[in-house]
Design a protein around this motif. Structure first.
Motif, PDB file in Angstrom:
ATOM      1  N   ASP A 124      13.161  -4.979   3.621  1.00  0.00           N
ATOM      2  CA  ASP A 124      12.418  -5.154   2.377  1.00  0.00           C
ATOM      3  C   ASP A 124      11.379  -6.255   2.566  1.00  0.00           C
ATOM      4  O   ASP A 124      11.578  -7.174   3.356  1.00  0.00           O
ATOM      5  CB  ASP A 124      13.348  -5.540   1.229  1.00  0.00           C
ATOM      6  CG  ASP A 124      14.270  -4.410   0.814  1.00  0.00           C
ATOM      7  OD1 ASP A 124      14.018  -3.249   1.193  1.00  0.00           O
ATOM      8  OD2 ASP A 124      15.249  -4.691   0.101  1.00  0.00           O
ATOM      9  N   VAL A 168      17.592  -1.717  -2.502  1.00  0.00           N
ATOM     10  CA  VAL A 168      17.556  -0.550  -3.389  1.00  0.00           C
ATOM     11  C   VAL A 168      18.951   0.038  -3.573  1.00  0.00           C
ATOM     12  O   VAL A 168      19.815  -0.099  -2.702  1.00  0.00           O
ATOM     13  CB  VAL A 168      16.570   0.535  -2.887  1.00  0.00           C
ATOM     14  CG1 VAL A 168      15.163   0.014  -2.797  1.00  0.00           C
ATOM     15  CG2 VAL A 168      17.020   1.110  -1.581  1.00  0.00           C
ATOM     16  N   THR A 210       3.051  -4.296  -0.550  1.00  0.00           N
ATOM     17  CA  THR A 210       3.170  -4.556  -1.989  1.00  0.00           C
ATOM     18  C   THR A 210       2.413  -3.496  -2.780  1.00  0.00           C
ATOM     19  O   THR A 210       2.913  -2.982  -3.784  1.00  0.00           O
ATOM     20  CB  THR A 210       2.638  -5.964  -2.315  1.00  0.00           C
ATOM     21  OG1 THR A 210       3.428  -6.909  -1.578  1.00  0.00           O
ATOM     22  CG2 THR A 210       2.716  -6.266  -3.796  1.00  0.00           C
ATOM     23  N   ARG A 220       4.417  -0.217  -2.778  1.00  0.00           N
ATOM     24  CA  ARG A 220       5.581  -0.324  -3.670  1.00  0.00           C
ATOM     25  C   ARG A 220       5.165  -0.197  -5.131  1.00  0.00           C
ATOM     26  O   ARG A 220       5.773   0.540  -5.910  1.00  0.00           O
ATOM     27  CB  ARG A 220       6.312  -1.662  -3.475  1.00  0.00           C
ATOM     28  CG  ARG A 220       7.213  -1.722  -2.282  1.00  0.00           C
ATOM     29  CD  ARG A 220       8.031  -3.010  -2.202  1.00  0.00           C
ATOM     30  NE  ARG A 220       7.247  -4.226  -2.365  1.00  0.00           N
ATOM     31  CZ  ARG A 220       7.211  -4.981  -3.476  1.00  0.00           C
ATOM     32  NH1 ARG A 220       7.904  -4.650  -4.524  1.00  0.00           N
ATOM     33  NH2 ARG A 220       6.477  -6.076  -3.515  1.00  0.00           N
ATOM     34  N   LYS A 221       4.102  -0.922  -5.511  1.00  0.00           N
ATOM     35  CA  LYS A 221       3.640  -0.878  -6.905  1.00  0.00           C
ATOM     36  C   LYS A 221       3.162   0.522  -7.278  1.00  0.00           C
ATOM     37  O   LYS A 221       3.442   1.018  -8.374  1.00  0.00           O
ATOM     38  CB  LYS A 221       2.529  -1.906  -7.124  1.00  0.00           C
ATOM     39  CG  LYS A 221       3.048  -3.322  -7.170  1.00  0.00           C
ATOM     40  CD  LYS A 221       1.928  -4.308  -7.403  1.00  0.00           C
ATOM     41  CE  LYS A 221       2.469  -5.730  -7.471  1.00  0.00           C
ATOM     42  NZ  LYS A 221       1.399  -6.706  -7.702  1.00  0.00           N
ATOM     43  N   TRP A 222       2.439   1.169  -6.364  1.00  0.00           N
ATOM     44  CA  TRP A 222       1.968   2.530  -6.614  1.00  0.00           C
ATOM     45  C   TRP A 222       3.158   3.465  -6.851  1.00  0.00           C
ATOM     46  O   TRP A 222       3.176   4.242  -7.803  1.00  0.00           O
ATOM     47  CB  TRP A 222       1.125   3.016  -5.439  1.00  0.00           C
ATOM     48  CG  TRP A 222       0.770   4.466  -5.549  1.00  0.00           C
ATOM     49  CD1 TRP A 222      -0.260   5.001  -6.256  1.00  0.00           C
ATOM     50  CD2 TRP A 222       1.478   5.558  -4.958  1.00  0.00           C
ATOM     51  NE1 TRP A 222      -0.228   6.382  -6.136  1.00  0.00           N
ATOM     52  CE2 TRP A 222       0.824   6.737  -5.352  1.00  0.00           C
ATOM     53  CE3 TRP A 222       2.605   5.656  -4.135  1.00  0.00           C
ATOM     54  CZ2 TRP A 222       1.252   7.991  -4.951  1.00  0.00           C
ATOM     55  CZ3 TRP A 222       3.031   6.902  -3.739  1.00  0.00           C
ATOM     56  CH2 TRP A 222       2.350   8.062  -4.149  1.00  0.00           C
ATOM     57  N   PHE A 223       4.160   3.385  -5.991  1.00  0.00           N
ATOM     58  CA  PHE A 223       5.319   4.272  -6.092  1.00  0.00           C
ATOM     59  C   PHE A 223       6.090   4.024  -7.382  1.00  0.00           C
ATOM     60  O   PHE A 223       6.443   4.960  -8.096  1.00  0.00           O
ATOM     61  CB  PHE A 223       6.225   4.115  -4.878  1.00  0.00           C
ATOM     62  CG  PHE A 223       7.397   5.047  -4.895  1.00  0.00           C
ATOM     63  CD1 PHE A 223       7.211   6.413  -4.803  1.00  0.00           C
ATOM     64  CD2 PHE A 223       8.682   4.558  -5.018  1.00  0.00           C
ATOM     65  CE1 PHE A 223       8.287   7.286  -4.832  1.00  0.00           C
ATOM     66  CE2 PHE A 223       9.767   5.422  -5.043  1.00  0.00           C
ATOM     67  CZ  PHE A 223       9.568   6.785  -4.953  1.00  0.00           C
ATOM     68  N   HIS A 224       6.330   2.764  -7.702  1.00  0.00           N
ATOM     69  CA  HIS A 224       7.081   2.441  -8.923  1.00  0.00           C
ATOM     70  C   HIS A 224       6.275   2.732 -10.183  1.00  0.00           C
ATOM     71  O   HIS A 224       6.847   2.817 -11.266  1.00  0.00           O
ATOM     72  CB  HIS A 224       7.565   0.994  -8.890  1.00  0.00           C
ATOM     73  CG  HIS A 224       8.598   0.765  -7.835  1.00  0.00           C
ATOM     74  ND1 HIS A 224       9.818   1.408  -7.825  1.00  0.00           N
ATOM     75  CD2 HIS A 224       8.586  -0.010  -6.732  1.00  0.00           C
ATOM     76  CE1 HIS A 224      10.508   1.033  -6.766  1.00  0.00           C
ATOM     77  NE2 HIS A 224       9.779   0.179  -6.083  1.00  0.00           N
ATOM     78  N   GLY A 225       4.991   2.928 -10.032  1.00  0.00           N
ATOM     79  CA  GLY A 225       4.141   3.313 -11.151  1.00  0.00           C
ATOM     80  C   GLY A 225       4.116   4.816 -11.395  1.00  0.00           C
ATOM     81  O   GLY A 225       3.394   5.299 -12.258  1.00  0.00           O
ATOM     82  N   ALA A 272      15.454   5.915   0.131  1.00  0.00           N
ATOM     83  CA  ALA A 272      14.436   4.873   0.096  1.00  0.00           C
ATOM     84  C   ALA A 272      13.677   4.811   1.428  1.00  0.00           C
ATOM     85  O   ALA A 272      13.921   5.602   2.335  1.00  0.00           O
ATOM     86  CB  ALA A 272      15.095   3.522  -0.189  1.00  0.00           C
TER      87      ALA A 272
END
Length: 118
Positions: free
Chosen positions: A23, A98, A48, A51-56, A104
């Motif tokens: 991570d 996760v 980063t 990660r933000k794109w995926f969690h969005g 993941a």
């Protein structure tokens, strides 16, 4: 052999081999002693931005494609090759915070490193 585990699970000294945190961020609420992490190659963690794109709301298939592109960068390639060598002589356990490591980025790494995750 490559294993996948949650970093929050207690270490299994006879089974884990080299414990590698994959991570980008250190897991919340976990001391370094409790984690028993041997290595933390941040070059293997998703960026980063990714990660933000995926969690969005990004799709898993597109995440994988973008993540594999990040892993093609020279620093990541060198880390992958080094871990392949370590895994050739023993067990490497990929650790992540996760809830489901098999679904993941750690699972993508395990596939790229060699013989299946357990």
């Amino acid at each position: 052999m490559i294993r996948l585990r949650r970093v929050y699970d207690p270490p299994e000294p006879g089974t884990d081999g080299v414990r590698v945190l994959v991570d980008r961020l250190w897991p919340r609420g976990l001391s370094k002693a409790a984690a028993a992490v041997d290595e933390w190659p941040r070059a293997l963690a998703p960026s980063t931005e990714l990660r933000k794109w995926f969690h969005g709301g990004g799709s898993a298939a597109e995440f994988r494609r973008r993540y594999e592109a990040e892993l093609a960068e020279p620093e990541a390639v060198a880390e992958l090759e080094r871990l392949r060598e370590v895994a050739a002589s023993g067990t490497v356990t990929l650790l992540t915070a996760v809830r489901d490591p098999a679904a993941a980025h750690a699972a993508v790494l395990a596939e790229l490193l060699g013989p299946g995750p357990s």
